[in-house]
Every structure is written in structure tokens, then in C-alpha cells.
Design a protein around this motif. Structure first.
Motif, PDB file in Angstrom:
ATOM      1  N   VAL A  57     -24.659 -64.471  -5.508  1.00  0.00           N
ATOM      2  CA  VAL A  57     -23.808 -65.470  -6.389  1.00  0.00           C
ATOM      3  C   VAL A  57     -22.506 -65.168  -6.215  1.00  0.00           C
ATOM      4  O   VAL A  57     -21.476 -65.843  -6.207  1.00  0.00           O
ATOM      5  CB  VAL A  57     -24.439 -65.240  -7.728  1.00  0.00           C
ATOM      6  N   GLN A  58     -22.254 -63.915  -6.265  1.00  0.00           N
ATOM      7  CA  GLN A  58     -20.689 -63.255  -6.058  1.00  0.00           C
ATOM      8  C   GLN A  58     -19.922 -63.981  -4.768  1.00  0.00           C
ATOM      9  O   GLN A  58     -18.984 -64.501  -4.644  1.00  0.00           O
ATOM     10  CB  GLN A  58     -20.493 -61.719  -6.066  1.00  0.00           C
ATOM     11  N   GLU A  61     -19.702 -67.616  -4.969  1.00  0.00           N
ATOM     12  CA  GLU A  61     -18.441 -67.925  -5.996  1.00  0.00           C
ATOM     13  C   GLU A  61     -16.996 -67.730  -5.428  1.00  0.00           C
ATOM     14  O   GLU A  61     -16.121 -68.582  -5.289  1.00  0.00           O
ATOM     15  CB  GLU A  61     -18.529 -66.893  -7.299  1.00  0.00           C
ATOM     16  N   LEU A  64     -16.573 -70.639  -3.069  1.00  0.00           N
ATOM     17  CA  LEU A  64     -16.164 -71.786  -3.796  1.00  0.00           C
ATOM     18  C   LEU A  64     -14.749 -71.629  -3.854  1.00  0.00           C
ATOM     19  O   LEU A  64     -14.137 -72.681  -3.836  1.00  0.00           O
ATOM     20  CB  LEU A  64     -16.819 -71.801  -5.009  1.00  0.00           C
ATOM     21  N   ALA A  65     -14.375 -70.552  -4.563  1.00  0.00           N
ATOM     22  CA  ALA A  65     -12.943 -70.554  -4.866  1.00  0.00           C
ATOM     23  C   ALA A  65     -11.933 -70.899  -3.680  1.00  0.00           C
ATOM     24  O   ALA A  65     -11.048 -71.442  -3.936  1.00  0.00           O
ATOM     25  CB  ALA A  65     -12.554 -69.173  -5.247  1.00  0.00           C
TER      26      ALA A  65
END
Length: 124
Positions: A57-58, A61, A64-65
Motif C-alpha cells: 500500500v505504501q 501510494e 500514485l503521488a
């Protein structure tokens, strides 16, 4: 039957029941121990999977950023290119030829030089 004989039979019967209860208890204890071990193993596996999912997930993320930043930059570039395109369309609609554009560029360059000269005179 004598009291001694009844006592001996009762003792043997009690001993058999005691052995049976101990055997059942031992078996039940092993079953419970095995269930506890299986539970512990499955819980450790679940914790391992959860930690790996958190790491994933990290990572996602962060990706994604980064992708959102890239998208924002690309959108700004698109807006800039559209503005340039619209300016070019407008210039062509007015009907300037290449020679007219070169003359206009030279005139603007001369104006800029004159402004620079004026600014230098004002500083002195």
C-alpha cells in the motif's frame, strides 16, 4: 464377598477409570495443543501477509503521488501548448507573412534595446 474383595474390585475399577480419564485428558490436551499451534501458525501467517500488504500500500501510494505530479505537469504543459497554438492560429488569421513576422520581431527587438538604453540613462 468379603470387604477386602469388594475393596480390591473397587480399587481396580477406580484405577481403570483414572487411567481412562488420564488418557482422555492427555488426548484432549494434545488436540488442544495442536489447535493452539495451528492457530498460532495461522496468526503469524496473517500478520506476515498484513505487513506485506501494508508495504505494498505504501509503495502504491508513493507511485500514485508521483503519477499525480507527472499528470499535473503534463496538464500544465497541455494548457501552455494550447495557448501557444491559439496564438499561432490568431496570427495566421490576421494574415502576417513570414517577412512581416520578421519585421515585427526586429521592431520589437529595437524597442527592447531602446528601453534598455533609457533604463541605463536613468540609472546614471
Amino acid at each position: 464377598m468379603s470387604k477386602k474383595n469388594i475393596f480390591a474390585k473397587t480399587f481396580v475399577f477406580t484405577k481403570k477409570i483414572s487411567y481412562l480419564c488420564t488418557n482422555i485428558y492427555s488426548t484432549m490436551e494434545k488436540v488442544h495443543q495442536q489447535a493452539a499451534n495451528e492457530f498460532t501458525t495461522k496468526l503469524e501467517r496473517l500478520i506476515f501477509l498484513y505487513e506485506n500488504a501494508q508495504k505494498r500500500v505504501q509503495t502504491l501510494e508513493a507511485q500514485l503521488a508521483e503519477t499525480q505530479d507527472d499528470l499535473l505537469i503534463a496538464n500544465k504543459k497541455i494548457v501552455e501548448l494550447r495557448a501557444n497554438y491559439n496564438n499561432l492560429k490568431m496570427a495566421r488569421m490576421v494574415g502576417f507573412s513570414e517577412a512581416d513576422k520578421k519585421k515585427a520581431y526586429r521592431r520589437i527587438s529595437n524597442f527592447v534595446q531602446e528601453i534598455d538604453n533609457c533604463l541605463e540613462l536613468l540609472k546614471d
